[in-house]
Design an enzyme around this catalytic site. Structure first.
Site, PDB file in Angstrom:
ATOM      1  N   GLY A 289       0.840  -1.208   0.000  1.00 56.64           N
ATOM      2  CA  GLY A 289       0.000   0.000   0.000  1.00 56.64           C
ATOM      3  C   GLY A 289       0.865   1.244   0.000  1.00 56.64           C
ATOM      4  CG  ASN A 290      -0.179   4.634  -1.509  1.00 55.36           C
ATOM      5  OD1 ASN A 290      -0.885   5.462  -0.957  1.00 55.36           O
ATOM      6  ND2 ASN A 290      -0.552   3.976  -2.602  1.00 55.36           N
ATOM      7  CE1 TYR A 291       3.698   5.143   5.734  1.00 52.23           C
ATOM      8  CE2 TYR A 291       5.267   5.885   4.060  1.00 52.23           C
ATOM      9  CZ  TYR A 291       4.979   5.159   5.208  1.00 52.23           C
ATOM     10  OH  TYR A 291       5.963   4.451   5.830  1.00 52.23           O
TER      11      TYR A 291
END
Ligand code: CTP
Length: 403
Positions: A213-215
């Site tokens: 995923g990412n932030y």
């Protein structure tokens, strides 16, 4: 007859020393006719071109030129005037006043009031062709634009110097129109429009308990969704996994997890959308294999995960775009920002890209503020907006799209 959005608005009209000052009399009259209260400030040079008597008669208020009234010794408070104003209009704006405003040279009542105002500022330049295209004027205008001023571009035509070119002050009717557009209540400006927004990250499953995923928190996309709904649009937000956001009733959320799910749902919503704004941080890759049971820890060695490319949602929608549909994307860049953004704009067939640089403090993921540059397809000039809350950035983005 419907009343003008300028009705009851307080407008400071700054007039500077150029031939076009004669048009300011008509501008004053039109503003008063629209129901605005107009306070004229003239620079000392402006009085050589048009008399204060004309303007005070038309505006119904004494014209201010100096910090003090010569007759009574009364002090004119630039701070009070700046705060009184809902709009601060400089028309005509000479090269010299533009330069002073750009650099903050507060040597007259007009520029001093400009520095004190919190109102929206509109500048209608007027000058000779060569002065207009001089790099220093272009630089000063770009600075004012970056400071958030609206530049009402000079028109082409015959100039006082008998040269022909760009430099004539925009006609008063058109200046009033720009002001009216700016003050038109936003509530209904997008009514009847269907808007698709993608927001948040995507999660690409590795196994039942792990993902890539990412932030991204989705904050920017949700701010745009709420603002668009507040302006009357019917909004569908296709959202990756995010925390809780308060939602305007005009927003429908379709929850997805992976890029492939986001693509499917976005394609559905795009079919009858007028506008799509793709703010999601879509994972570019996903694991080639998704394990149905939890991957166990190996005793030794390196474990690698093979990745395959995800579909590009923006490019897919860009390919499917029909005439009249407007497609906007985001670009978060760390270097060669503008070049990369322009390339992305073309590659994905977007109409606009909202560029943020991770080099700007206060911009990007997980912060309540953003500092963006709007880059358009075609020849429209880029717009650099100052650092501001994401809710205000959302409003700016929609303002530009509405135009
Ligand atoms: N985007 C998308 N689908 C993808 C990747 C990106 O719809 N698979 C959209 C984003 O929502 C954004 C725009 O495309 O509006 C640009 O995203 P970005 O990640 O900056 O672009 P990439 O094409 O992934 O380029 P790179 O990561 O190489 O900078």
């Amino acid at each position: 007859m419907t009343s003008s959005p300028l009705s009851g608005k307080h407008i400071v009209l700054g007039i500077t020393g150029g031939i076009a000052a004669y048009k300011s009399a008509m501008l004053t009259r039109l503003l008063v006719k629209a129901g605005a209260e107009v306070q004229v400030i003239m620079t000392p040079n402006a009085r050589e071109f048009i008399t204060p008597v004309t303007l005070s008669t038309l505006s119904g208020k004494p014209v201010i030129t100096d910090f003090f009234s010569a007759n009574t010794g009364e002090w004119h408070s630039h701070v009070d005037l700046g705060l009184w104003a809902d709009a601060f209009v400089v028309a005509p704006a000479t090269a010299s006043t533009i330069a002073k405003m750009a650099c903050g040279v507060a040597d007259n009542m007009l520029v001093t009031s400009y520095l004190s105002t919190r109102a929206r500022v509109f500048i209608a330049p007027a000058m000779d062709f060569d002065m207009m295209r001089h790099p220093s004027t272009a630089r000063n205008i770009a600075t004012l634009r970056a400071d958030g001023c609206v530049i009402i571009e000079a028109a082409e035509g015959e100039l006082a110097s008998h040269l022909t070119g760009k430099g004539r002050m925009e006609e008063p009717e058109n200046i009033v129109r720009v002001l009216e557009d700016a003050f038109r209540p936003a509530a209904s400006s997008l009514s009847g429009k269907k808007i698709l927004i993608t927001a948040g990250p995507t999660y690409e499953k590795i196994d039942p308990v792990r993902f890539i995923g990412n932030y991204s928190t989705g904050r920017m996309g949700y701010a745009i969704a709420n603002e668009a709904a507040a302006r009357g649009a019917e909004v569908t937000i296709v959202s990756g996994p995010v925390g809780h956001f308060d939602l305007h009733p005009g927003v429908t959320v379709v929850h997805v997890e992976s890029a492939i799910e986001m693509l499917e749902q976005s394609q559905k919503a795009f079919a009858d959308a007028d506008i799509a704004i793709l703010a999601a941080a879509v994972a570019d890759y996903r694991p080639a294999v998704r394990y149905d049971s939890k991957i166990k820890r190996e005793e030794d060695g390196i474990r690698s995960i093979e990745l395959v490319k995800n579909p590009d949602i923006a490019a897919t929608l860009g390919n499917a775009k029909r005439p009249g549909q407007f497609l906007a994307g985001f670009a978060l860049e760390t270097d060669h920002e503008l070049d990369n953004a322009r390339r992305k704009l073309a590659r994905k067939n977007l109409d606009m890209i909202v560029l943020n640089s991770l080099r700007d403090p206060g911009a990007g993921f997980g912060v309540p503020t953003n500092k963006v540059t709007l880059v358009f397809a075609g020849n429209d000039p880029i717009v650099e907006l100052p650092l501001k809350p994401k809710t205000e950035v959302a409003a700016d983005i929609l303002d530009y799209i509405s135009r």
